[in-house]
Design a protein around this motif. Structure first.
Motif: not given
Length: 180
Positions: A135-140
């Motif tokens: 999930a790119l939101g988490t990586v963000w």
């Protein structure tokens, strides 16, 4: 359609008006300087703030670049081929930085799929294709937290004589003093 978690008004450090040097990128993304340098030289990920073609200037990576570096590392760690990672990175380039937070990358270990909704993730899992997701939101949020403690700089600013944590510069200085 899933709404992006982050809106148009990005903080300055998440735009291309602020860049981060290689050592800061490595710390924020959990990669080695050698990996980062290789990816820049082979065109997997070019620094978007400043990409000099010679010595004397440091590469400067944007927040978006660092986010992608961290995604590349996670995909490599799960066994995805560099060829598939190049395809995924190419797809991510087509999105605006604020859109990235709403994307989940799914992979079966061989291919990488881009999902922009929960329904797409569920369809992949039901079809037996998705083995893991990023999930790119988490990586963000992880990158954002790491960068809050690391120095950024403007690409048009003069390079400081000393830059905290610049490992490459420190190694060169040690080599020069040992040779002299």
């Amino acid at each position: 359609m899933q709404e992006a978690l982050f809106t148009h008004d990005l903080p300055e450090e998440m735009t291309e008006s602020v860049g981060y040097r290689g050592p800061a990128v490595c710390r924020a993304a959990g990669v080695t300087y050698r990996q980062l340098d290789y990816w820049a030289r082979t065109g997997l990920l070019q620094p978007s703030v400043r990409n000099p073609s010679g010595s004397g200037h440091q590469r400067l990576y944007s927040f978006r670049d660092i986010l992608v570096v961290k995604v590349i590392k996670r995909l490599l760690d799960t066994g995805v081929s560099l060829q598939q990672i190049r395809v995924a990175v190419g797809a991510l380039r087509s999105h605006g930085v604020s859109e990235l937070a709403g994307i989940t990358l799914m992979s079966d270990g061989a291919s990488v799929y881009e999902c922009t909704s929960d329904d797409q993730v569920i369809d992949l899992v039901r079809g037996g294709q998705g083995v893991f997701g990023i999930a790119l939101g988490t990586v963000w949020r992880e990158v954002e937290g790491s960068l809050s403690e690391l120095p950024g700089e403007r690409p048009d600013a003069e390079a400081p004589a000393e830059h905290p944590g610049d490992e490459l510069r420190e190694r060169r200085a040690r080599r020069t003093s040992a040779a002299g």
